[in-house]
Design an enzyme around this catalytic site. Structure first.
Site, PDB file in Angstrom:
ATOM      1  CD  GLU A  50      -7.605   6.690   0.783  1.00 42.62           C
ATOM      2  OE1 GLU A  50      -6.557   6.626   1.445  1.00 42.62           O
ATOM      3  OE2 GLU A  50      -8.417   7.631   0.881  1.00 42.62           O
ATOM      4  CG  ASP A  54      -5.651  -0.687   1.841  1.00 43.66           C
ATOM      5  OD1 ASP A  54      -4.485  -0.278   1.839  1.00 43.66           O
ATOM      6  OD2 ASP A  54      -6.067  -1.570   2.617  1.00 43.66           O
ATOM      7  CD  GLU A 125      -4.331   2.942  -1.143  1.00 39.62           C
ATOM      8  OE1 GLU A 125      -3.492   2.201  -0.600  1.00 39.62           O
ATOM      9  OE2 GLU A 125      -5.146   3.633  -0.497  1.00 39.62           O
TER      10      GLU A 125
END
Length: 236
Positions: A50, A54, A125
């Site tokens: 994740e 991002d 993500e």
């Protein structure tokens, strides 16, 4: 780390939904990890991916906007990208592919409607990170993601505030009152509804301008700011 044959078939189905070829150079172990919630495996889950994802979504959105809107200035591009990478929009894209059906998690978490938006955005993500790290390019991301970015950008650009109501409200209060609005956020869990966890109020000079709710503090503040900003536009 190997992927269970049944799990491998599930992941293949997801890749096909994305419109990618069966021969796409996907690192299946990474994809499996990207769709594993921390409640199922505290050690091996999507959290680290994740973090990478991002950056990937920001890069993909920036590249897309740079190519498609050559006449837009940096400020407008930044504002649109901020909206595109929000949990709200990322969870909508994830939901369009039924991503929650591929996400491994505890039974308790799967029944948690309050955290669903945040959970889907995080998994999305992580998915982007897995695809990016498979080739260290956006070759497995841009072909299917760009259509979503185009649709969402069209919606955002039709909004005079570019869906940044907090920013619009702040600019209005500074111009008319030389001060900033104050946000008061309360966490209410599911007592306020199945999907909204937070309630926000926005105040200015001892007067409440608006109230909103959302699955996160930021979402609730944006909702409150939208109510306040639209109300003020009618008054002026």
């Amino acid at each position: 780390m190997s992927v269970d044959p049944r799990r491998y078939k599930q992941l293949q189905q997801l890749i096909q939904k994305l419109g990618l070829s069966d021969a796409a150079p996907v690192q299946w172990q990474l994809l499996d990890l990207a769709l594993t919630h921390p409640t199922l495996s505290p050690e091996a889950n999507y959290e680290r991916l994740e973090f990478v994802g991002d950056a990937v979504i920001r890069l993909a959105a920036a590249e897309f906007l740079f190519e498609m809107y050559p006449d837009a200035d940096e400020g407008e591009l930044a504002a649109i990208r901020s909206a595109l990478v929000s949990d709200r929009i990322l969870s909508q894209i994830a939901e369009s592919y039924g991503l929650d059906r591929y996400l491994l998690m505890s039974a308790h978490t799967s029944n948690d409607k309050v955290g669903r938006e945040t959970r889907l955005a995080a998994a999305f993500e992580a998915l982007l990170a897995a695809l990016y790290l498979s080739t260290h390019t956006l070759d497995l991301v841009r072909p299917w993601l760009s259509g979503h970015l185009q649709h969402m950008t069209d919606v955002i650009r039709r909004d005079p505030t570019l869906q940044n109501y907090k920013g619009a409200l702040q600019a209005w209060t500074q111009a008319h009152h030389q001060t900033l609005p104050e946000y008061r956020v309360t966490e209410v869990g599911q007592a306020y509804g199945d999907a909204e966890r937070f309630v926000a109020e926005v105040w200015l000079g001892g007067r409440q301008l608006g109230q909103g709710k959302g699955q996160s503090k930021k979402a609730a503040e944006q909702a409150a700011a939208k109510v306040a900003f639209l109300t003020l536009q009618k008054v002026v």
